[in-house]
Scaffold this motif. Structure first.
Motif, PDB file in Angstrom:
ATOM      1  N   GLN A 170      50.101  91.499  56.212  1.00  0.00           N
ATOM      2  CA  GLN A 170      51.121  92.407  55.674  1.00  0.00           C
ATOM      3  C   GLN A 170      51.662  91.962  54.320  1.00  0.00           C
ATOM      4  O   GLN A 170      52.157  92.778  53.557  1.00  0.00           O
ATOM      5  CB  GLN A 170      52.285  92.537  56.671  1.00  0.00           C
ATOM      6  N   THR A 171      51.570  90.681  54.035  1.00  0.00           N
ATOM      7  CA  THR A 171      52.055  90.163  52.758  1.00  0.00           C
ATOM      8  C   THR A 171      50.947  90.339  51.726  1.00  0.00           C
ATOM      9  O   THR A 171      49.792  89.992  51.979  1.00  0.00           O
ATOM     10  CB  THR A 171      52.440  88.672  52.879  1.00  0.00           C
ATOM     11  N   THR A 172      51.301  90.889  50.575  1.00  0.00           N
ATOM     12  CA  THR A 172      50.289  91.155  49.550  1.00  0.00           C
ATOM     13  C   THR A 172      50.304  90.080  48.458  1.00  0.00           C
ATOM     14  O   THR A 172      51.290  89.365  48.279  1.00  0.00           O
ATOM     15  CB  THR A 172      50.524  92.524  48.879  1.00  0.00           C
ATOM     16  N   ALA A 173      49.207  90.027  47.744  1.00  0.00           N
ATOM     17  CA  ALA A 173      49.119  89.108  46.607  1.00  0.00           C
ATOM     18  C   ALA A 173      50.224  89.416  45.604  1.00  0.00           C
ATOM     19  O   ALA A 173      50.844  88.507  45.043  1.00  0.00           O
ATOM     20  CB  ALA A 173      47.751  89.219  45.957  1.00  0.00           C
ATOM     21  N   GLY A 174      50.515  90.693  45.404  1.00  0.00           N
ATOM     22  CA  GLY A 174      51.574  91.091  44.483  1.00  0.00           C
ATOM     23  C   GLY A 174      52.942  90.577  44.900  1.00  0.00           C
ATOM     24  O   GLY A 174      53.794  90.317  44.049  1.00  0.00           O
ATOM     25  N   ASP A 175      53.155  90.416  46.218  1.00  0.00           N
ATOM     26  CA  ASP A 175      54.431  89.879  46.708  1.00  0.00           C
ATOM     27  C   ASP A 175      54.657  88.458  46.211  1.00  0.00           C
ATOM     28  O   ASP A 175      55.798  88.026  46.066  1.00  0.00           O
ATOM     29  CB  ASP A 175      54.477  89.878  48.242  1.00  0.00           C
ATOM     30  N   LEU A 176      53.575  87.730  45.996  1.00  0.00           N
ATOM     31  CA  LEU A 176      53.687  86.331  45.562  1.00  0.00           C
ATOM     32  C   LEU A 176      53.271  86.126  44.108  1.00  0.00           C
ATOM     33  O   LEU A 176      53.150  84.991  43.653  1.00  0.00           O
ATOM     34  CB  LEU A 176      52.838  85.430  46.464  1.00  0.00           C
ATOM     35  N   ALA A 177      53.042  87.221  43.387  1.00  0.00           N
ATOM     36  CA  ALA A 177      52.589  87.120  41.990  1.00  0.00           C
ATOM     37  C   ALA A 177      53.582  86.300  41.178  1.00  0.00           C
ATOM     38  O   ALA A 177      54.784  86.525  41.231  1.00  0.00           O
ATOM     39  CB  ALA A 177      52.430  88.508  41.381  1.00  0.00           C
ATOM     40  N   HIS A 178      53.072  85.327  40.486  1.00  0.00           N
ATOM     41  CA  HIS A 178      53.890  84.493  39.622  1.00  0.00           C
ATOM     42  C   HIS A 178      53.011  83.899  38.539  1.00  0.00           C
ATOM     43  O   HIS A 178      51.800  84.045  38.566  1.00  0.00           O
ATOM     44  CB  HIS A 178      54.560  83.364  40.416  1.00  0.00           C
ATOM     45  N   GLY A 179      53.637  83.244  37.632  1.00  0.00           N
ATOM     46  CA  GLY A 179      52.886  82.461  36.647  1.00  0.00           C
ATOM     47  C   GLY A 179      52.139  83.286  35.634  1.00  0.00           C
ATOM     48  O   GLY A 179      50.976  83.039  35.389  1.00  0.00           O
ATOM     49  N   LEU A 180      52.817  84.261  35.046  1.00  0.00           N
ATOM     50  CA  LEU A 180      52.140  85.088  34.056  1.00  0.00           C
ATOM     51  C   LEU A 180      52.059  84.355  32.722  1.00  0.00           C
ATOM     52  O   LEU A 180      52.666  84.722  31.736  1.00  0.00           O
ATOM     53  CB  LEU A 180      52.848  86.431  33.913  1.00  0.00           C
ATOM     54  N   VAL A 181      51.314  83.259  32.755  1.00  0.00           N
ATOM     55  CA  VAL A 181      51.010  82.467  31.559  1.00  0.00           C
ATOM     56  C   VAL A 181      49.523  82.628  31.329  1.00  0.00           C
ATOM     57  O   VAL A 181      48.725  82.446  32.243  1.00  0.00           O
ATOM     58  CB  VAL A 181      51.359  80.974  31.774  1.00  0.00           C
ATOM     59  N   TRP A 182      49.131  83.008  30.128  1.00  0.00           N
ATOM     60  CA  TRP A 182      47.731  83.243  29.812  1.00  0.00           C
ATOM     61  C   TRP A 182      47.503  82.978  28.330  1.00  0.00           C
ATOM     62  O   TRP A 182      48.457  82.824  27.577  1.00  0.00           O
ATOM     63  CB  TRP A 182      47.326  84.675  30.169  1.00  0.00           C
ATOM     64  N   VAL A 183      46.240  82.942  27.949  1.00  0.00           N
ATOM     65  CA  VAL A 183      45.891  82.816  26.531  1.00  0.00           C
ATOM     66  C   VAL A 183      44.855  83.863  26.177  1.00  0.00           C
ATOM     67  O   VAL A 183      44.091  84.323  27.028  1.00  0.00           O
ATOM     68  CB  VAL A 183      45.327  81.415  26.161  1.00  0.00           C
ATOM     69  N   ASP A 184      44.844  84.221  24.922  1.00  0.00           N
ATOM     70  CA  ASP A 184      43.822  85.113  24.392  1.00  0.00           C
ATOM     71  C   ASP A 184      42.516  84.321  24.268  1.00  0.00           C
ATOM     72  O   ASP A 184      42.544  83.111  24.026  1.00  0.00           O
ATOM     73  CB  ASP A 184      44.258  85.638  23.020  1.00  0.00           C
ATOM     74  N   ALA A 185      41.415  84.995  24.420  1.00  0.00           N
ATOM     75  CA  ALA A 185      40.106  84.343  24.353  1.00  0.00           C
ATOM     76  C   ALA A 185      39.876  83.630  23.017  1.00  0.00           C
ATOM     77  O   ALA A 185      39.123  82.660  22.949  1.00  0.00           O
ATOM     78  CB  ALA A 185      38.990  85.358  24.606  1.00  0.00           C
ATOM     79  N   ASP A 186      40.539  84.082  21.962  1.00  0.00           N
ATOM     80  CA  ASP A 186      40.366  83.476  20.639  1.00  0.00           C
ATOM     81  C   ASP A 186      41.370  82.371  20.332  1.00  0.00           C
ATOM     82  O   ASP A 186      41.352  81.802  19.242  1.00  0.00           O
ATOM     83  CB  ASP A 186      40.427  84.555  19.555  1.00  0.00           C
ATOM     84  N   THR A 187      42.231  82.049  21.306  1.00  0.00           N
ATOM     85  CA  THR A 187      43.170  80.942  21.141  1.00  0.00           C
ATOM     86  C   THR A 187      42.383  79.640  21.028  1.00  0.00           C
ATOM     87  O   THR A 187      41.371  79.463  21.711  1.00  0.00           O
ATOM     88  CB  THR A 187      44.117  80.870  22.360  1.00  0.00           C
ATOM     89  N   SER A 188      42.858  78.728  20.217  1.00  0.00           N
ATOM     90  CA  SER A 188      42.158  77.448  20.093  1.00  0.00           C
ATOM     91  C   SER A 188      42.216  76.699  21.427  1.00  0.00           C
ATOM     92  O   SER A 188      43.180  76.842  22.195  1.00  0.00           O
ATOM     93  CB  SER A 188      42.774  76.588  18.991  1.00  0.00           C
ATOM     94  N   ALA A 189      41.187  75.938  21.698  1.00  0.00           N
ATOM     95  CA  ALA A 189      41.141  75.139  22.926  1.00  0.00           C
ATOM     96  C   ALA A 189      42.308  74.161  22.958  1.00  0.00           C
ATOM     97  O   ALA A 189      42.901  73.921  24.013  1.00  0.00           O
ATOM     98  CB  ALA A 189      39.809  74.402  23.030  1.00  0.00           C
ATOM     99  N   GLU A 190      42.675  73.633  21.802  1.00  0.00           N
ATOM    100  CA  GLU A 190      43.804  72.702  21.708  1.00  0.00           C
ATOM    101  C   GLU A 190      45.106  73.383  22.133  1.00  0.00           C
ATOM    102  O   GLU A 190      45.901  72.830  22.882  1.00  0.00           O
ATOM    103  CB  GLU A 190      43.928  72.179  20.270  1.00  0.00           C
ATOM    104  N   GLU A 191      45.318  74.616  21.672  1.00  0.00           N
ATOM    105  CA  GLU A 191      46.529  75.354  22.041  1.00  0.00           C
ATOM    106  C   GLU A 191      46.528  75.687  23.537  1.00  0.00           C
ATOM    107  O   GLU A 191      47.573  75.637  24.195  1.00  0.00           O
ATOM    108  CB  GLU A 191      46.650  76.628  21.212  1.00  0.00           C
ATOM    109  N   ALA A 192      45.375  76.031  24.081  1.00  0.00           N
ATOM    110  CA  ALA A 192      45.278  76.301  25.523  1.00  0.00           C
ATOM    111  C   ALA A 192      45.667  75.057  26.318  1.00  0.00           C
ATOM    112  O   ALA A 192      46.426  75.138  27.291  1.00  0.00           O
ATOM    113  CB  ALA A 192      43.864  76.748  25.880  1.00  0.00           C
TER     114      ALA A 192
END
Length: 144
Positions: A73-95
């Motif tokens: 009954q509990t959905t993945a959306g119920d526990l969704a967290h951590g909306l941290v991401w990088v763009d594919a063109d971000t430098s590896a160092e910045e990631a």
């Protein structure tokens, strides 16, 4: 990053083909996907196919099982967290810096407004010399 790693982008070090769990998918479904894919985390995508968060195997155990919630009954959306991401063109160092700053072990990579891959500790380990890897691990796992 290593000398040969200079100039690399997130797309160069990520693992391609990250599979999402839908935000309405049950935690039982998420757990089975993790088992079948042999991963410890899944990105959560909405009905619009956009990243909504990330769920880990630990989230399922601590925030559902330990709390006596129903896995079906509990959905993945119920526990969704951590909306941290990088763009594919971000430098590896910045990631790497983002992972350290947010103390996260997995980082979704976005290209053309869609998830295109994930960067994990294993991906970082391949790029860093031992001394830098030890520093990364210390920063990510150090207590707040």
């Amino acid at each position: 990053m290593t000398t040969e790693g200079a100039g690399k982008r997130a797309r160069d070090i990520m693992r391609q083909g990250a599979e999402c769990i839908g935000e309405h998918g049950s935690l039982r479904e998420a757990a089975r996907m993790m088992r079948d894919l042999d991963v410890g985390a899944l990105p959560i995508c909405g009905d619009d196919d956009r990243l909504k968060g990330i769920i880990t195997d630990r989230d399922i155990v601590v925030k559902c099982c330990a709390e006596g919630k129903d896995l079906d009954q509990t959905t993945a959306g119920d526990l969704a967290h951590g909306l941290v991401w990088v763009d594919a063109d971000t430098s590896a160092e910045e990631a790497l810096n983002m992972m350290e700053e947010h103390r996260i072990k997995r980082l979704p990579v976005i290209g053309n407004h869609r998830i295109v891959g994930m960067i994990s500790e294993a991906d970082i380990a391949k790029e860093l010399p031992d001394s830098k890897l030890a520093e990364f691990v210390h920063r990510v796992y150090a207590s707040a």
